[in-house]
Design a protein around this motif. Sequence first.
Motif, PDB file in Angstrom:
ATOM      1  N   CYS A 679       0.814  -1.220   0.000  1.00 36.56           N
ATOM      2  CA  CYS A 679       0.000   0.000   0.000  1.00 36.56           C
ATOM      3  C   CYS A 679       0.848   1.270   0.000  1.00 36.56           C
ATOM      4  CB  CYS A 679      -0.935   0.006   1.205  1.00 36.56           C
ATOM      5  SG  CYS A 679      -2.327  -1.126   1.010  1.00 36.56           S
ATOM      6  N   ARG A 688      -3.936  -0.792  -8.364  1.00 31.70           N
ATOM      7  CA  ARG A 688      -5.226  -0.806  -7.653  1.00 31.70           C
ATOM      8  C   ARG A 688      -6.346  -0.294  -8.562  1.00 31.70           C
ATOM      9  NH1 ARG A 688      -5.271   3.509  -3.137  1.00 31.70           N
ATOM     10  NH2 ARG A 688      -5.160   4.771  -5.026  1.00 31.70           N
ATOM     11  N   SER A 689      -6.098   0.790  -9.272  1.00 31.83           N
ATOM     12  CA  SER A 689      -7.131   1.366 -10.146  1.00 31.83           C
ATOM     13  C   SER A 689      -7.531   0.395 -11.250  1.00 31.83           C
ATOM     14  CB  SER A 689      -6.619   2.671 -10.768  1.00 31.83           C
ATOM     15  OG  SER A 689      -6.382   3.645  -9.765  1.00 31.83           O
ATOM     16  N   VAL A 692      -9.813  -2.338  -9.704  1.00 33.12           N
ATOM     17  CA  VAL A 692     -11.159  -1.828  -9.444  1.00 33.12           C
ATOM     18  C   VAL A 692     -11.922  -1.660 -10.761  1.00 33.12           C
ATOM     19  CG1 VAL A 692     -12.493   0.128  -8.556  1.00 33.12           C
ATOM     20  CG2 VAL A 692     -10.494  -0.701  -7.285  1.00 33.12           C
ATOM     21  N   LEU A 733      -7.019  -7.062  -4.036  1.00 33.80           N
ATOM     22  CA  LEU A 733      -7.336  -5.883  -3.227  1.00 33.80           C
ATOM     23  C   LEU A 733      -7.428  -6.247  -1.752  1.00 33.80           C
ATOM     24  CD1 LEU A 733     -10.047  -4.329  -5.568  1.00 33.80           C
ATOM     25  CD2 LEU A 733      -7.743  -3.431  -5.179  1.00 33.80           C
ATOM     26  N   ASP A 738      -6.042  -2.879   1.161  1.00 31.85           N
ATOM     27  CA  ASP A 738      -6.612  -1.602   0.724  1.00 31.85           C
ATOM     28  C   ASP A 738      -8.138  -1.700   0.869  1.00 31.85           C
ATOM     29  OD1 ASP A 738      -7.381   0.729  -0.588  1.00 31.85           O
ATOM     30  OD2 ASP A 738      -5.666   0.638  -1.955  1.00 31.85           O
ATOM     31  N   ASP A 740     -10.489   0.532   1.382  1.00 28.17           N
ATOM     32  CA  ASP A 740     -11.304   1.488   0.625  1.00 28.17           C
ATOM     33  C   ASP A 740     -11.475   1.025  -0.815  1.00 28.17           C
ATOM     34  OD1 ASP A 740     -11.579   3.095   2.834  1.00 28.17           O
ATOM     35  OD2 ASP A 740      -9.921   4.430   2.300  1.00 28.17           O
ATOM     36  N   ALA A 741     -10.385   0.578  -1.442  1.00 27.43           N
ATOM     37  CA  ALA A 741     -10.475   0.116  -2.830  1.00 27.43           C
ATOM     38  C   ALA A 741     -11.327  -1.145  -2.927  1.00 27.43           C
ATOM     39  CB  ALA A 741      -9.071  -0.158  -3.381  1.00 27.43           C
ATOM     40  N   GLN A 744     -14.931  -0.154  -2.690  1.00 31.28           N
ATOM     41  CA  GLN A 744     -15.332   0.485  -3.941  1.00 31.28           C
ATOM     42  C   GLN A 744     -15.612  -0.564  -5.014  1.00 31.28           C
ATOM     43  OE1 GLN A 744     -12.388   3.210  -5.491  1.00 31.28           O
ATOM     44  NE2 GLN A 744     -13.455   3.469  -7.448  1.00 31.28           N
TER      45      GLN A 744
END
Length: 776
Positions: A679, A688-689, A692, A733, A738, A740-741, A744
């Motif tokens: 992280c 990460r993006s 997601v 993830l 992470d 929050d990710a 999401q």
Amino acid sequence: NSCESADKSTGSLAMQGPRAKGGVATSAFPETSQSTSFGMDAEICSRRTYMVLEDGESAMATRSEMQPPTGLTTEQFATWVRDGFVMLEPSLKLGLNEQIIADANALYAAAGCGIGEAAQSSSPIGNNIMHSIPLLWEVFKAPKVDAALRCLLGDGYLWHPHRRPHHNDPGSRAQTLHKDSHYGFEFHRSHVPWWVMAMYYPQNTSSDMGPTSVCPSTQFYAGEESFDARHADNATSLVDQWQTSQVNLVCKAGTVVLLHNDIWHKGTANVSQSRRWMFCFMFLRVVPPTCSRPLPDQSVPERGSLFALLALDTNQGQAARDDGSAGFVSRELLLQFVASWLHGYRVPRLPNINVLEERRFMDAGSNDQSRLLAAYRLALAEDTVSATAALVDALANTYSEALRRAAKFGAVVACWQQLQGRGDCNETPMIDALLDLVRRPAPIAACAARALGEHGAWDCASSSLRERVTTQLAEALRGGSAGSSRPERSTEQRTAGKRPDGAGAKRGVVSKWFRDRGYGFIRQSQSDKSAISSCDGPFRLQESSSIPDDIWCGASAAGGGELLPGHEVWFDVQADTRTRRLQAIRVGGPGVFALGGRAVGVRNARASLLEALAAVPCCANEPSAHVAAEVLQAEILLGRRDVAALLDDPSKQAAGECLHAATLGAVRLVSRLGCGHVCRAPWWPSLRSSLVALVGGAAIARHTSGARRARSGGTPGADNGLRYSLQFALEALLRAGDVDALRQALAELPGTASCAPTAKMICLRKCHLTNKDHTF
């Protein structure tokens, strides 16, 4: 990865498998009172970190902070390594087995699958069985099962989302002897345990109920005809050749059998009046064993007793060993390497190996037994440079899949030995050679990449070597040298009238080709109609002595790709021993377009390189981690863009395999480097993006109306593995910590497919892409 002695208070059982009388394996053998521990010391164990993420938890722990797992006794461990399976009897809650059977029967009844339909293994539930029967979590998380899986796969092992119920109804027919594939794609096999299959039997299973039958010690062998030839029509011949037998898994209710994923097995005919259930789950290793420092043999006192147990053989193998004229081929080198690998040790080198002679044995070998023995002897030879050159020469063979396969396994051993021995000579010629081979044609490049990813000794390499390896693998991927699962046609193939090397002796013209199905027909010239052969010799047609004008041809016969109607090809004709259907084999020539069509029956070099790339980094802030994360992120974004195209299109199999490899690579990268470091790494936000975004794309994917069913017109699942890539993205993830990710990503999923952000609930999650028509 320590395989600790089982706590005697748990009543664990030392299963003796195929040495039981009458060809029946049972778990009713008392535990030996002299079990010993064969594992790593606490200092070495503390070097490996892993995630602990359960309901309400998100924590990082080192192994030295945790209680050592209760795993397998030395006898059980030796049984698994030698025979390829071990039977466990975990302590389960009273009534759990009966409740699971009742729930499964109710599910099947609701889906219109009543008992007594003489069916075997077809499932209307498929991969969603864990969501439908969450009690299964209690079976596979039972302390004895979990500890044994840790022993074989290491801490932090992964639940693969391919899991399904197998029912065997009264009146069923026996299956063909086979190896499993995790979701229909061709599978890359490994001698060391990166995958373990677990079979749970909730009822007492007798010999008349259609028990699973396994062939001990066959996890190392493959069929001869093609990559991942995993169905044995000539089972009796292969069983005799491999000096083994078919052993029925007769067991008590609640038994869990852990099997090497590559062992040959089958479901037998159910001649009883009762349905037999088996729930099959798959588990993956995410980090390799921690390498030990080079130690003299005498500093590992347990090794001698373990190796003595490994030297035991199947009844048929032992008889062949005792009778030198029976052609016995020893498996001891293979077994010693697997056992040593699991505990981070090198295998002692072999002196006085005649390199040229062993190389000739590889060429002359008529089956995997002799080829593999020669490959392992080369990998362990003291003359590292010459032996490496011999293995590389075999690995670079253009036309023999069987020879390349054996050389790949030898290359895995050589990498492990050479990297661990860097203190002796600081030379790793096999690593350098494999990096050259990844730019060769796809069958060669894929084997080289698999060897680089499987050996697991990268923590013995310097950071600079790891950076060089990841850079060259990334260049091979970016440069397009591994962009296709198949090489382009050579000039020789494009020249009409000239037979390509390795192609058959008959000439013909491609008459039809069904691109979406991966097969078609070749019309042979009248002058070339002659005898037909089968795997067992000449086969004569019963109805007529004439040969049909059009011969069926699958894509794998040409090394993948597609055939071009109206163009010339060279081929041979073979009669399938099971279906008696005539088919073309060894197809080559101008009519072969290697870059088109599907990737069935061939190795996917790009997917192999992606997995290998993710296996190299050992530290989150080292250059190799940056390189690997950047490539994985780009591949996942490419997959996100093409999500809609993956569904219901068999021609997208290669793309599905690459996405699967990239997301699994992300899981392994994150698991190896640890969430506390991942992280904070500068490359994590981009990776990460992409993860997601992939979840978001998969969330809105739906099978089209009237979409083909999973087994209609091709090997892979109807979504080309998208459901597995989705699960791996969530897992990456989760393991990165992470939260929050992860939240999401979960919020993107349909309500019934979402869940709480914990390990257990993600495992139990319902997949919206799995339904009655698309179960895997």
